[in-house]
Design a protein around this motif. Sequence first.
Motif, mmCIF file in Angstrom:
data_model
loop_
_atom_site.group_PDB
_atom_site.id
_atom_site.type_symbol
_atom_site.label_atom_id
_atom_site.label_comp_id
_atom_site.label_asym_id
_atom_site.label_seq_id
_atom_site.Cartn_x
_atom_site.Cartn_y
_atom_site.Cartn_z
ATOM 1 N N ILE A 158 0.873 -1.181 0.000
ATOM 2 C CA ILE A 158 0.000 0.000 0.000
ATOM 3 C C ILE A 158 0.908 1.228 0.000
ATOM 4 C CG2 ILE A 158 -1.653 1.316 1.393
ATOM 5 C CD1 ILE A 158 -2.648 -1.369 2.501
ATOM 6 N N ALA A 159 0.635 2.153 -0.909
ATOM 7 C CA ALA A 159 1.410 3.405 -0.942
ATOM 8 C C ALA A 159 0.449 4.562 -0.720
ATOM 9 C CB ALA A 159 2.122 3.547 -2.283
ATOM 10 N N ASN A 160 0.769 5.395 0.235
ATOM 11 C CA ASN A 160 -0.098 6.529 0.589
ATOM 12 C C ASN A 160 0.422 7.790 -0.090
ATOM 13 O OD1 ASN A 160 -1.709 8.423 1.814
ATOM 14 N ND2 ASN A 160 -1.276 7.771 3.912
ATOM 15 N N THR A 161 -0.450 8.469 -0.829
ATOM 16 C CA THR A 161 -0.046 9.722 -1.494
ATOM 17 C C THR A 161 0.254 10.831 -0.483
ATOM 18 O OG1 THR A 161 -2.348 10.488 -1.575
ATOM 19 C CG2 THR A 161 -1.519 9.334 -3.534
ATOM 20 N N PHE A 203 4.786 3.923 2.735
ATOM 21 C CA PHE A 203 4.560 2.571 2.216
ATOM 22 C C PHE A 203 4.258 1.605 3.360
ATOM 23 C CE2 PHE A 203 7.111 4.901 -0.770
ATOM 24 C CZ PHE A 203 6.563 4.560 -1.997
ATOM 25 N N TYR A 204 3.374 0.683 3.101
ATOM 26 C CA TYR A 204 3.003 -0.328 4.104
ATOM 27 C C TYR A 204 2.929 -1.680 3.409
ATOM 28 C CZ TYR A 204 1.219 3.998 6.150
ATOM 29 O OH TYR A 204 1.090 5.284 6.609
ATOM 30 N N ILE A 205 3.427 -2.715 4.075
ATOM 31 C CA ILE A 205 3.251 -4.076 3.544
ATOM 32 C C ILE A 205 1.991 -4.621 4.203
ATOM 33 C CG2 ILE A 205 4.268 -6.383 3.297
ATOM 34 C CD1 ILE A 205 7.012 -5.076 3.426
ATOM 35 N N ALA A 206 0.945 -4.845 3.399
ATOM 36 C CA ALA A 206 -0.345 -5.252 3.973
ATOM 37 C C ALA A 206 -0.334 -6.739 4.297
ATOM 38 C CB ALA A 206 -1.465 -4.946 2.995
ATOM 39 N N GLU A 207 -0.884 -7.077 5.454
ATOM 40 C CA GLU A 207 -1.164 -8.482 5.766
ATOM 41 C C GLU A 207 -2.672 -8.612 5.786
ATOM 42 O OE1 GLU A 207 0.686 -9.184 9.579
ATOM 43 O OE2 GLU A 207 2.545 -8.378 8.732
ATOM 44 N N ILE A 208 -3.169 -9.610 5.074
ATOM 45 C CA ILE A 208 -4.631 -9.769 4.981
ATOM 46 C C ILE A 208 -5.106 -10.462 6.257
ATOM 47 C CG2 ILE A 208 -6.528 -10.695 3.627
ATOM 48 C CD1 ILE A 208 -4.787 -10.457 1.161
ATOM 49 N N SER A 209 -5.954 -9.775 7.010
ATOM 50 C CA SER A 209 -6.219 -10.163 8.400
ATOM 51 C C SER A 209 -7.701 -10.425 8.659
ATOM 52 C CB SER A 209 -5.734 -9.048 9.320
ATOM 53 O OG SER A 209 -4.376 -8.784 9.058
ATOM 54 N N ASP A 210 -7.997 -10.788 9.913
ATOM 55 C CA ASP A 210 -9.385 -11.060 10.314
ATOM 56 C C ASP A 210 -10.159 -9.767 10.575
ATOM 57 O OD1 ASP A 210 -9.383 -13.856 10.243
ATOM 58 O OD2 ASP A 210 -8.348 -13.953 12.172
ATOM 59 N N GLY A 211 -11.476 -9.900 10.605
ATOM 60 C CA GLY A 211 -12.363 -8.763 10.856
ATOM 61 C C GLY A 211 -12.464 -8.415 12.338
ATOM 62 N N VAL A 212 -13.461 -7.607 12.675
ATOM 63 C CA VAL A 212 -13.644 -7.083 14.034
ATOM 64 C C VAL A 212 -13.718 -8.227 15.064
ATOM 65 C CG1 VAL A 212 -16.196 -7.003 13.829
ATOM 66 C CG2 VAL A 212 -15.031 -5.426 15.363
ATOM 67 N N ARG A 213 -13.150 -7.995 16.249
ATOM 68 C CA ARG A 213 -13.137 -9.073 17.261
ATOM 69 C C ARG A 213 -12.834 -8.510 18.656
ATOM 70 N NH1 ARG A 213 -8.853 -9.158 13.683
ATOM 71 N NH2 ARG A 213 -6.759 -9.153 14.569
ATOM 72 N N GLN A 214 -13.148 -9.331 19.646
ATOM 73 C CA GLN A 214 -12.744 -8.991 21.020
ATOM 74 C C GLN A 214 -11.353 -9.559 21.252
ATOM 75 O OE1 GLN A 214 -15.373 -10.314 24.154
ATOM 76 N NE2 GLN A 214 -14.286 -9.123 25.696
#
Length: 388
Positions: A209-212, A374-385
């Motif tokens: 991910i690249a942030n402008t 720049f960020y290296i994205a890790e595909i993760s789980d949704g909302v949780r406790q």
Amino acid sequence: MTDIDNLKKEFAGLYGPGADPLLFFAPGRVNLIGEHTDYNGGFVLPCAIQYGTYMLIRKTEDGMIKLASVNEKEKATIPVKEHFLKHEILWFNYPLGVLEQFNRKGFASGGMELLFSGDIPSGAGLSSSASIEMVTAFAVNHLLNSRLEITELALMAQKAEHDFAGVNCGIMDQFAVGMGKAGHAIFLNCTTLDHKVIPVQLGRYRLIIANTNKRRGLADSKYNERVAECQLALAFLASRFEVKKLGELGFPQFFKGQDAIPDEIIRRRARHVISENQRVLASVAALLRNDLPAFGALMNASHDSLRDDYEVTGVELDTLVNEARKIPGVVGSRMTGAGFGGCTVSIVPEEHVPDFIENVGKNYTLQTGLQASFYIAEISDGVRQLTN
Ligand code: GLA
């Protein structure tokens, strides 16, 4: 990374002694493909990421909602009401808008103390607002024992965004933040909310991910302008044939009806939605057969359509994408989220990640005078406790 021990100390400092607060987390999201299709009832393919919003929360007996965030200087103490109203301080509206949704469903909230801490770059198109809304919705659902499904919570969070933040967004962000699954993208039909998880097998590639870092400016009003343009396109097409949402249309029907749209710009807006929908379906097929080059080509085509037909990219996003595509082995690069600034997402071979960050960053600065992150994205789980 949020330090939970520090957050707990901060909570105790702010709100004083009492029962241990509960800890919740909601991620941000990156959309892989399917941009500006959700509010047209089309398909999207987002995934949750490792960055998100942590929240500590505790019930109280004093009839007050107390809001604080380590990311914001303003704090609020608001009496529990039958109806919460929009606040002039923008960030309060995300939790308040969600609490109002619980009120409307007959779940009176009672006093609560909340402390947020987020590590999603804000205003970058990675759904920091949906993350705040969903962590609030999930936690309050737990505290009130209201037993609402995540899909319902996502719809409530979307309504909060409409009514309290003034953005007429679709359902993608809140849904992805709610239903994310590690290693998978969420293939969602935004009309029926039917969804499937699709494995994203990156192998030796990374999702970058690249942030402008472009200031958001008029992004929200331009977003609402696109929503209105699509409604206009739909109204013209509906004068020709039965259609309720642009997302229902395929190309053959669109070609037959497009001359009903007198304005060339409005016609292009509709063409983007219809072509993007097809690309989501093709992307799901490509990912299921683990064909990253085919998926990358679809990402590139998506960006080009958002640039030429939908006109939501701008020089910063276009520069990041153009530079990304010059790095050896990059299979695809596109803007992600609403556009008008924000972030790009690219699929980059692991061994070229340092080269990518250095050269895309350097050339972006040369051409725009801005500094990308720049960020290296890790595909993760949704909302949780989380246990604390
Ligand atoms: C924003 C909105 C979403 C979606 C995207 C564009 O993120 O919140 O609902 O419309 O833009 O795809």
